[in-house]
Design a protein around this motif. Structure first.
Motif: not given
Length: 387
Positions: A363-371
């Motif tokens: 399985d593959f998961a990616l999470l990106a956050i920015g301000s």
């Protein structure tokens, strides 16, 4: 994509014309056969081919045509008499009836399967909910790809919540992948969604996750089928908390650290794989220590991004066995584009699928956050967890 579309169109065209080609071939061979052999019985295969490929209506129409052709005195069958021709016609009609009934049962089963898939998709989306594009000045985007065919999710998990204590997120990976791991994912996410709001300190959130995992694994050992014991199950977990002025603190239990994406004053994109310290062991292997100090990460300033991932991103391989270059894919994703989480996630996902040709071993998961907004209210405290 172009080759795939052309191949699909070719297959559909072949399915449409194949029954007609079969009938034409049988008639031609019946007329020119030098051996005087009767081939009209082979017309019975045409309705079955039509049912299998183009549907029940075409099966009936083509079957009726073949039955009429079998009654005509064509080729050697003309010398066989009316009884033989009538027998061939009856055989064709019997095949038409059997194919029609079989096709109808197949259509009903397909309808039931589609309903089951819709229910399963709804259940999986209730566990791993779609992320909103923005929470309290934090832009975010995530993607999950399951290694199990037909599953929307598997052993990877993520969630981002706006709480009275700041924006909190979890990224995790439970043992195994695909559908068998969904129950453990649901237990961890359910606990996080409660604890993130209830607990003022991030270490206490992690302790709640540990207790939820232990309860789930104990229940699984008592009621589940024979298999690995609960001591062999575990989950890696990364907890993040974003507070005032973009300050970020983390707790890590055996999970990969995030990547920090920034730009230099000259506009060059920088991808830094953070290594702020050794992570704790994964949840489920050993009890958490009495003291859980928070690990500070670089502040999340406007125009920057943090990218979290599971080990399925770094361990993905192509046909030659080469590992997926995650850092390089992140650099390519932001080389000449703004550091927008949605764009980063989509570009890295596309690069991974190109690298593996869509064949995922994990399985593959990616999470990106920015301000993208003003600083969040409230100071960032780095307390130690209670014993």
């Amino acid at each position: 994509m172009i080759r795939t579309g052309a191949l699909l169109r070719f297959r559909r065209a072949l399915v449409l014309v194949l029954p007609g080609l079969w009938v034409s071939g049988v008639l031609a061979w019946e007329c020119v056969s030098p051996l005087g052999t009767e081939f009209m019985q082979l017309l019975a295969a045409a309705p079955a081919i039509a049912c299998a490929g183009t549907g029940r209506r075409r099966c009936v129409l083509l079957g009726g045509l073949c039955a009429l052709l079998a009654l005509l005195p064509i080729g050697p069958v003309a010398r066989a008499g009316a009884a033989a021709r009538l027998g061939t016609c009856c055989a064709i009609l019997a095949v038409v009836g059997a194919s029609y009934l079989t096709s109808g049962r197949g259509l009903r089963l397909l309808g039931q399967l589609e309903q089951v898939r819709q229910v399963a998709a709804a259940a999986q989306l209730a566990v791993l909910r779609p992320l909103p594009p923005r929470i309290d000045g934090i832009t975010l985007a995530g993607v999950h790809l399951s290694a199990s065919e037909g599953a929307l999710m598997g052993g990877d998990l993520y969630e981002v919540l706006a709480t009275p204590h700041g924006v909190r997120l979890v990224m995790g990976d439970v043992r195994g992948h695909g559908i068998p791991a969904i129950a453990t994912v649901a237990a961890l996410l359910g606990s996080f969604r409660d604890a993130a709001h209830d607990e003022a300190e991030l270490p206490d959130v992690l302790r709640r996750l540990e207790r939820a995992l232990q309860r789930h694994l104990s229940e699984k050992a008592r009621t589940g089928p024979p298999g690995p014991s609960e001591t062999e199950d575990f989950a890696t977990v990364l907890l993040l908390e974003v507070r005032g002025e973009g300050h970020v603190a983390a707790l890590n239990c055996g999970h990969p650290w995030p990547h920090h994406l920034t730009r230099t004053p000259e506009g060059t994109a920088r991808v830094v794989a953070l290594e702020p310290g050794d992570p704790l062991p994964p949840l489920g292997l050993f009890p958490l220590p009495a003291r859980l100090p928070l690990v500070p990460l670089p502040p999340l300033a406007p125009g920057e991004a943090l990218v979290m991932h599971t080990d399925g991103a770094e361990d993905a391989r192509d046909r030659a066995g080469r590992l997926f270059p995650l850092a390089g894919a992140l650099a390519d994703a932001v080389r000449s584009a703004p550091l927008v989480p949605a764009a980063i996630v989509e570009r890295v996902k596309a690069a991974l699928l190109r690298h593996t040709r869509g064949l995922l071993a994990d399985d593959f998961a990616l999470l990106a956050i920015g301000s993208d907004g003003p600083p969040l209210p409230g100071p960032l405290a780095l307390p130690c967890g209670r014993s």
